[in-house]
Design an enzyme around this catalytic site. Structure first.
Site, PDB file in Angstrom:
ATOM      1  N   VAL A  46      -0.516   3.980   4.316  1.00 10.48           N
ATOM      2  CA  VAL A  46      -1.707   3.182   4.025  1.00 10.48           C
ATOM      3  C   VAL A  46      -1.278   1.725   4.006  1.00 10.48           C
ATOM      4  O   VAL A  46      -0.087   1.416   3.897  1.00 10.48           O
ATOM      5  CB  VAL A  46      -2.369   3.572   2.683  1.00 10.48           C
ATOM      6  CG1 VAL A  46      -3.013   4.934   2.777  1.00 10.48           C
ATOM      7  CG2 VAL A  46      -1.354   3.529   1.544  1.00 10.48           C
ATOM      8  N   SER A  47      -2.247   0.822   4.080  1.00  9.21           N
ATOM      9  CA  SER A  47      -1.920  -0.592   4.262  1.00  9.21           C
ATOM     10  C   SER A  47      -1.605  -1.320   2.969  1.00  9.21           C
ATOM     11  O   SER A  47      -0.825  -2.270   2.946  1.00  9.21           O
ATOM     12  CB  SER A  47      -3.074  -1.305   4.978  1.00  9.21           C
ATOM     13  OG  SER A  47      -3.308  -0.706   6.232  1.00  9.21           O
TER      14      SER A  47
END
Length: 284
Positions: free
Chosen positions: A11-12
């Site tokens: 995920v970012s």
């Protein structure tokens, strides 16, 4: 030799969770799942590097989607080719991509064909450009620029009072020439600069039955704060992007936009963005 299956989830931003990806990967009985909370725009991702080092011929890698593995088409193709050359099978759940299957092998062939096609086009354009120049009596090389013009342009640039486009107009030299001399004057020094980027961003739901754009904006703002020191001024996002060359800066900006688009798409939304770097006279 024992064969292993590795999962990779990313995920970012740190505030996002990996539960959805981990649930999907758990169905593949992975020997180990490597997780990462880092932007896909970063090339130096520790867990991805560790994954590339761990896999051996015959192993398999499973990802929830290609966007978790690489942000740009170029990076993704390079990763797919890297794993294929190591005889490592790749499975992407969302795209139904599996290099163990005939369909996956066909898609891999298409990936490789596009990669080779791009290389061939570059070589062909270079050859045609040289032949065209020779037919007009030019044998290559850059036209000479007066030293006085260069010094004036560099002084204007270092004053930080003018944009690149303004300097080009004032001195008559090309943008490419100016960038080249700027890079030359920096040799032996710290090459990294920071560009101030303005971003106008619109987020919309894909249809009237979706209500996700508020959460998308929260995730995007957190991502930009964590990675690019984002601040909001006059309804615009202001971010600060480190770069060494203009080409590298442009690639990073496109990767950032890809990351934002992916975040919106995951929640059934879409984005429209207008991006500017005033000091360099660039727009995206």
């Amino acid at each position: 030799m024992m064969q292993y299956t590795y999962g990779y989830a990313r995920v970012s931003i740190k505030q996002q969770d990996l539960i959805r990806q981990l649930d999907l990967l758990s169905e593949y009985n992975c020997t180990e799942i490597l997780t990462e909370k880092m932007s896909g725009t970063k090339t130096n991702r520790p867990e991805l590097i560790r994954l590339k080092d761990k896999v051996r011929p015959g192993d398999s890698i499973v990802v929830e989607s290609f966007s978790r593995l690489g942000r740009s088409t170029k990076d993704l193709i390079e990763l797919v080719e890297y794993f294929e050359n190591k005889d490592v099978k790749l499975i992407s759940i969302k795209e139904n991509f599996d290099t163990n299957t005939p369909q996956g092998k066909l898609m891999l062939t298409v990936f490789q064909a596009f990669s080779q096609f791009e290389r061939d086009l570059i070589a062909q354009r270079t050859k045609e450009g040289l032949e065209s120049a020779r037919s007009r009596g030019r044998n290559g090389g850059r036209p000479k620029v007066k030293e006085k013009q260069i010094n004036k342009a560099l002084n204007l640039y270092h004053s930080k009072e003018y944009s690149i486009s303004e300097i080009v107009e004032m001195t008559g030299i090309s943008q490419a020439t100016l960038y080249r001399y700027i890079r030359t004057t920096r040799q032996g020094k710290d090459l990294e600069n920071t560009a101030k980027i303005r971003m106008g961003l619109r987020i919309e739901n894909n249809n009237k039955f979706v209500r996700g754009k508020g959460k998308v904006r929260e995730s995007i703002e957190q991502f930009l704060k964590d990675n690019y020191k984002m601040e909001i001024i006059a309804n615009e996002y202001i971010i600060y992007v480190p770069y060494t060359t203009i080409d590298a800066l442009e690639k990073t900006v496109y990767d950032i936009l890809g990351e934002l688009d992916s975040e919106a798409d995951m929640k059934n939304c879409f984005i429209e963005a207008a991006v500017y770097c005033d000091e360099l006279g660039l727009t995206w």
